[in-house]
Design a protein around this motif. Structure first.
Motif, PDB file in Angstrom:
ATOM      1  N   HIS A 142       8.901  -1.460  -2.703  1.00  0.00           N
ATOM      2  CA  HIS A 142       7.787  -1.467  -3.668  1.00  0.00           C
ATOM      3  C   HIS A 142       7.696  -0.133  -4.423  1.00  0.00           C
ATOM      4  O   HIS A 142       7.416  -0.112  -5.629  1.00  0.00           O
ATOM      5  N   GLY A 143       7.879   0.973  -3.701  1.00  0.00           N
ATOM      6  CA  GLY A 143       7.763   2.292  -4.317  1.00  0.00           C
ATOM      7  C   GLY A 143       8.788   2.479  -5.424  1.00  0.00           C
ATOM      8  O   GLY A 143       8.462   2.956  -6.526  1.00  0.00           O
ATOM      9  N   TRP A 144      10.027   2.087  -5.137  1.00  0.00           N
ATOM     10  CA  TRP A 144      11.089   2.219  -6.143  1.00  0.00           C
ATOM     11  C   TRP A 144      10.814   1.318  -7.343  1.00  0.00           C
ATOM     12  O   TRP A 144      11.037   1.720  -8.499  1.00  0.00           O
ATOM     13  N   ILE A 201       0.853  -1.207   0.000  1.00  0.00           N
ATOM     14  CA  ILE A 201       0.000   0.000   0.000  1.00  0.00           C
ATOM     15  C   ILE A 201       0.879   1.244   0.000  1.00  0.00           C
ATOM     16  O   ILE A 201       0.670   2.173  -0.789  1.00  0.00           O
ATOM     17  N   LEU A 202       1.865   1.261   0.899  1.00  0.00           N
ATOM     18  CA  LEU A 202       2.741   2.438   0.985  1.00  0.00           C
ATOM     19  C   LEU A 202       3.486   2.664  -0.323  1.00  0.00           C
ATOM     20  O   LEU A 202       3.716   3.806  -0.734  1.00  0.00           O
ATOM     21  N   GLY A 203       3.875   1.558  -0.959  1.00  0.00           N
ATOM     22  CA  GLY A 203       4.652   1.671  -2.190  1.00  0.00           C
ATOM     23  C   GLY A 203       3.818   2.033  -3.406  1.00  0.00           C
ATOM     24  O   GLY A 203       4.374   2.249  -4.488  1.00  0.00           O
ATOM     25  N   GLY A 204       2.502   2.068  -3.255  1.00  0.00           N
ATOM     26  CA  GLY A 204       1.658   2.503  -4.367  1.00  0.00           C
ATOM     27  C   GLY A 204       1.083   1.376  -5.191  1.00  0.00           C
ATOM     28  O   GLY A 204       0.611   1.600  -6.302  1.00  0.00           O
ATOM     29  N   CYS A 205       1.080   0.148  -4.669  1.00  0.00           N
ATOM     30  CA  CYS A 205       0.551  -0.966  -5.448  1.00  0.00           C
ATOM     31  C   CYS A 205      -0.972  -0.927  -5.531  1.00  0.00           C
ATOM     32  O   CYS A 205      -1.551  -1.496  -6.455  1.00  0.00           O
TER      33      CYS A 205
END
Lengths: 313, 357
Positions: free
Chosen positions: B311-313, B287-291
């Motif tokens: 995940h974000g990267w 969630i934090l990484g934008g998935c």
């Protein structure tokens, strides 16, 4: 490494977990080609000891040799000579016997035709060749135990360590495992067998070491241990009302290493028989029957440890 | 009897950390994270800067800046040249820029990253167009406005489908779930004794550990190949940039996921505990990484937090490759470096903590 070296030699081997010594400092020699039992109650240190022998657990002190090879200095050569059959069913149940043995054989560097031949040998020994392609999850408990043994055998080790191999198996499978162990010993494999069942030791093993509270307290053949540590045991059946029987049992327990079932008590006497009988009768219990019988390994264990194996476990 | 059953189940539950986390902590974490993402829309309290330049003596820039300043959500940031506007947009210092040319007949240039998802770009374009209209429209003819990407950024694919976003988002989310599979395999092997068997074999412990991890690296590579392959062949996902860059980024992602699995395994616990706690951790990271919600539409604080997880990267890198024409290794090198860095840190901590016995 020499052929004259014992199969397994432990010198002052011990293991600490924090401040607690699970195993003190064991000295032990297991000869080549013998079936050697490590007998003791649960928690005595049997599994820790054989885990150190197998190189799974690093000892806190001491030296271990497998067929003359120092396990610490030459671990790979030493481990290659040893097969471990853990107490748990250390198998991949979704895989077939063949796939399991292929994997465990490959861990020992086996491949190709040699691996195929060794797998066939191992399956023959445990009697599973005709079911080799079935997933292990379809096997009965006894068959899984046998496959567990085959996985320790596939690289044809000189020393096979079996950690309580009959846990949870039916009598028929147990007999099959016994036959497998005898066949291996007859073929020259050294078998190290841990158990807390006296009858397994008496039925299978050439020599036995009794381990209790992380220390070996005696070792030798079953006959030697029995002869050294007890001559006979007395079996007394108590009568009278239940309260009197209970009091009699308590008195008997207080007077030496005892084991009791219902109203029968077994004692390795440490004092005169008349004194013992007088003390029991003094509680109000009636001695309904008394018999003397040849001592067994169980009696020797009682005499050595002061408690029955099943009580300790 | 019912009381005894209730007591037994309560005793079991309070000893089951995984279940407790799933039942009580997980909803709270989701409430907190999603609440932070959606709180009043993106940066309601902090107006987003818009770079603006107009030629010396051209009063239109000042008028637009004044209207912009009066608009909720934006603040004008005058810069020294048209190039400065484009650079500020390319560097993501501002959300967009306005270049007002000296030639009154030339269109006003609305500088914005056209590769950004329409959900992000559309409202900004619309709002800035309205600002320009309000500032200049009443005094004369309606001004012409052209939206352009900064020249430093590769142009987007002409028609990017929703699968350009959903395929990488889910590939990253579920790619990292490989970490859970790795950790649970270690837990199962320890429980069954298969791990003891491996340690009893004549192989070094380091090699045994490596041997246990390598198959999952291959599984992870196969998983991503399957997901992106299906995305491209079945769902029409296009790859605007370099295929080699896509492969390199995927390899880095799998390395990072397997290393995270080693870290989970080093923490220990039963399969059930790992399943409970690990899945929560991975979902929150996702969630934090934008998935689940693109980071671009999150408040700036949440966007920054998103870069604290791999995940974000990974998603940033995939968007570059999938959406921008010609994006290559150079464009995604920060993403690859971050994934390798995270992976190496996870592996180092995991290996140091891992208990063989």
């Amino acid at each position: 490494m020499t052929d004259a070296a014992p199969a397994v030699r432990l010198r002052g081997v011990g293991k600490d977990y924090g401040a607690r010594a699970a195993v003190g400092a064991i000295d032990l020699e297991i000869r080549r080609g013998e079936c050697f039992a490590l007998l003791g109650p649960n928690g005595a240190g049997k599994t820790t000891t054989i885990s150190m022998v197998a190189g799974v657990v690093t000892p806190s002190r001491g030296q271990i040799e497998i067929c003359g090879l120092d396990l610490q200095r030459d671990p790979y050569a030493a481990k290659a000579r040893l097969g471990l059959v853990p107490q748990e069913l250390a198998l991949y149940e979704e895989l077939s016997a063949l796939q399991n043995l292929t994997y465990f054989g490959a861990l020992y560097g086996l491949a190709g035709a040699t691996l195929a031949q060794r797998i066939d040998e191992a399956l023959d020994i445990v009697g599973l060749r005709d079911r080799a392609r079935e997933p292990a999850k379809r096997y009965s408990g006894g068959m899984k135990r046998r496959l567990n043994i085959a996985a320790g055998l596939v690289h044809r080790p000189e020393v096979l360590v079996l950690d309580e191999p009959t846990v949870g198996v039916d009598p028929q499978s147990r007999n099959h495992i016994f036959a497998t162990v005898r066949a291996l010993r007859d073929a020259g494999t050294t078998v190290v067998y841990t158990t807390h069942h006296m009858e397994e030791v008496e039925a299978l093993c050439d020599r036995v070491a009794i381990i209790d509270a992380g220390a070996i307290i005696a070792s030798g053949t079953v006959g030697e241990l029995v002869a050294q540590h007890t001559t006979h045991e007395i079996v007394i059946e108590l009568g009278g009302d239940p309260q009197a029987i209970a009091a009699g049992l308590r008195e008997a327990c207080a007077r030496g290493a005892t084991q009791h079932e219902s109203s029968t008590v077994r004692i390795v006497p440490t004092e005169g028989l008349a004194t013992l009988i007088g003390a029991i009768e003094g509680t109000g219990a009636v001695i309904a029957r008394i018999a003397s019988r040849d001592a067994t390994l169980e009696a020797a264990f009682l005499a050595l440890t002061g408690h029955a194996l099943r009580d300790a476990s | 009897m019912i009381r005894a059953v209730i007591a037994k189940d309560v005793w079991l539950l309070v000893r089951d950390r995984g279940a407790l986390i799933s039942l009580f902590a997980l909803p709270l974490v989701f409430i907190l994270v999603f609440g932070s993402i959606y709180r009043g829309g993106p940066d309601r309290e902090r107006p987003r800067p818009v770079a603006i330049w107009s030629a010396a003596g051209d009063g239109r820039g000042a008028v637009i800046a004044a209207v912009l300043g009066a608009s909720p959500g934006f603040v004008a940031r005058p810069v020294g040249s048209a190039e400065d506007v484009r650079r500020a947009v390319a560097d993501e210092d501002v959300v967009a820029g306005l270049v007002i040319p000296a030639d009154l007949g030339a269109p006003i240039e609305l500088v914005i990253d056209l590769a950004a998802p329409i959900q992000v770009r559309g409202p900004i374009e619309g709002a800035l167009t309205a600002v320009v209209m309000r500032a200049l429209g009443p005094a004369g003819s309606m001004p012409r406005i052209e939206a352009r990407s900064p020249p430093d950024l590769a142009p987007p694919l002409p028609e990017a489908s929703a699968f350009q976003v959903s395929v990488p988002a889910n590939a990253v989310l579920f790619g990292f779930f490989l970490a859970l599979t790795v950790a649970m395999t270690f837990a199962t092997d320890r429980r069954t004794g298969a791990w003891r068997r491996l340690l009893a074999a004549p192989v070094s412990r380091r090699r045994a550990l490596l041997a246990a991890l390598v198959p999952y690296y291959l599984v992870g590579v196969a998983q991503l190949a399957f997901l992106f392959g299906t995305g491209a062949l079945v769902f029409g996902m296009e790859i605007g940039g370099s295929l080699i860059a896509l492969i390199a980024l995927s390899l880095a992602l799998v390395y990072c996921a397997v290393s995270l699995g080693l870290l989970f395994a080093s923490i220990g616990g039963s399969e059930r505990q790992l399943g409970g706690i690990g899945s929560v951790v991975l979902l929150v990271m996702g969630i934090l990484g934008g998935c689940m919600v693109p980071r671009m539409i999150m408040p700036s604080v949440m966007q920054s937090i998103g870069l604290a997880v791999p995940h974000g990267w990974a998603l940033d890198g995939y968007y570059e490759i999938l959406v921008r024409q010609g994006a290559g290794l150079a464009e995604i090198s920060p993403s690859i470096a971050a994934l390798v860095g995270f992976g190496t840190a996870f592996a180092a901590i995991g290996a140091a903590r891992f208990r063989f016995e």
